[in-house]
Design an enzyme around this catalytic site. Sequence first.
Site, mmCIF file in Angstrom:
data_model
loop_
_atom_site.group_PDB
_atom_site.id
_atom_site.type_symbol
_atom_site.label_atom_id
_atom_site.label_comp_id
_atom_site.label_asym_id
_atom_site.label_seq_id
_atom_site.Cartn_x
_atom_site.Cartn_y
_atom_site.Cartn_z
ATOM 1 N N GLY A 10 0.800 -1.220 0.000
ATOM 2 C CA GLY A 10 0.000 0.000 0.000
ATOM 3 C C GLY A 10 0.834 1.271 0.000
ATOM 4 O O GLY A 10 2.039 1.258 0.275
ATOM 5 N N LEU A 12 0.683 3.797 2.084
ATOM 6 C CA LEU A 12 1.177 4.170 3.410
ATOM 7 C C LEU A 12 2.431 3.389 3.764
ATOM 8 O O LEU A 12 3.395 3.944 4.305
ATOM 9 C CB LEU A 12 0.094 3.960 4.471
ATOM 10 N N ALA A 59 -5.711 -3.370 4.689
ATOM 11 C CA ALA A 59 -7.162 -3.187 4.804
ATOM 12 C C ALA A 59 -7.843 -3.578 3.499
ATOM 13 O O ALA A 59 -7.249 -3.487 2.424
ATOM 14 C CB ALA A 59 -7.505 -1.743 5.144
ATOM 15 N N TYR A 124 -17.906 -1.720 4.388
ATOM 16 C CA TYR A 124 -16.528 -1.276 4.625
ATOM 17 C C TYR A 124 -16.427 -0.525 5.949
ATOM 18 O O TYR A 124 -15.576 -0.826 6.795
ATOM 19 C CB TYR A 124 -16.054 -0.385 3.477
ATOM 20 N N TRP A 150 -9.192 10.298 2.921
ATOM 21 C CA TRP A 150 -8.865 10.755 1.570
ATOM 22 C C TRP A 150 -7.360 10.647 1.302
ATOM 23 O O TRP A 150 -6.714 11.593 0.853
ATOM 24 C CB TRP A 150 -9.352 12.187 1.363
#
Length: 288
Positions: A10, A12, A59, A124, A150
């Site tokens: 991901g 992040l 996630a 979700y 966001w």
Amino acid sequence: MNVVVIGKSGQLAWELNDTRPDNVNLTCLGRDNINLFDEHSVNETLTALNPDVVINSAAYTAVDKAEEEPDAAYALNAEAVKHLASACKALDCYFIQVSTDFVFNGKADKPYTPDSPVAPEGIYAKSKQKGEQYVLDLYSEKSAIVRTSWLYSAHGNNFVKTMITLMNKLDSLSIVADQTGSPTWAKGLARFIWKLTEEQSQTGIFHWSDKGATTWYEFAREIYRQGRDKGLIAKVVTIKPTTAAEYSAPAPRPAYSVMDCAKSYLIIDGTTWQRNLTKIFATHILDY
């Protein structure tokens, strides 16, 4: 300090690696390295790595698809978090769970604080909130939940990169103008998370997003303005406002999800979303 990041593919995780402090020995685990759906596997893998800190950035984020795949969403967003929290408790290591503004129903008229009541709508959102609850129930004494919103960066899939791609292909775009929130540069979020790991004493719920609020429509307009200035968008594009109802997405989104980050900004100050957008465009590394 040994730190394990769950969810290595991901945006992040990429930024956490890019901003890694010099004293950190970082291990990023993906689906090929750890089976989050098996409690024994989670315990075995983390025990072998002996981490001081575990950061879960994994996630199920396909918000609309989650309506069709509730079991998959709950498995990764809730049950896997339960396994991680339990394993961290057994190892007595600091646990950071990354969560979302979607835990709120969007009916507020002022920014949500970390203590604001949650009311998730959609699979979700509900699965992410259940993951939060597992952390609070099982290991609140040495865990931090960081809600964000966001999220974007130069890496991975996100709104900024999608807009740049579409603005180079289409002459006109219709963007939702009745949903308000706060963009978040993933690098800024990563720096905040690293700050939490320094003392490993901050527990509870934290909010992190860039300063300021906007709509998706205004966000897109700013992406277009700055993208044109930097030469990333080569053509004239008309950007029109539309409504969430007209967009007709399968899953509900909060109409207002601005979060109060004052508690987090006492730990490390934030930056306006416009300024952070300028920073990412200045890098010229958007790999769209």
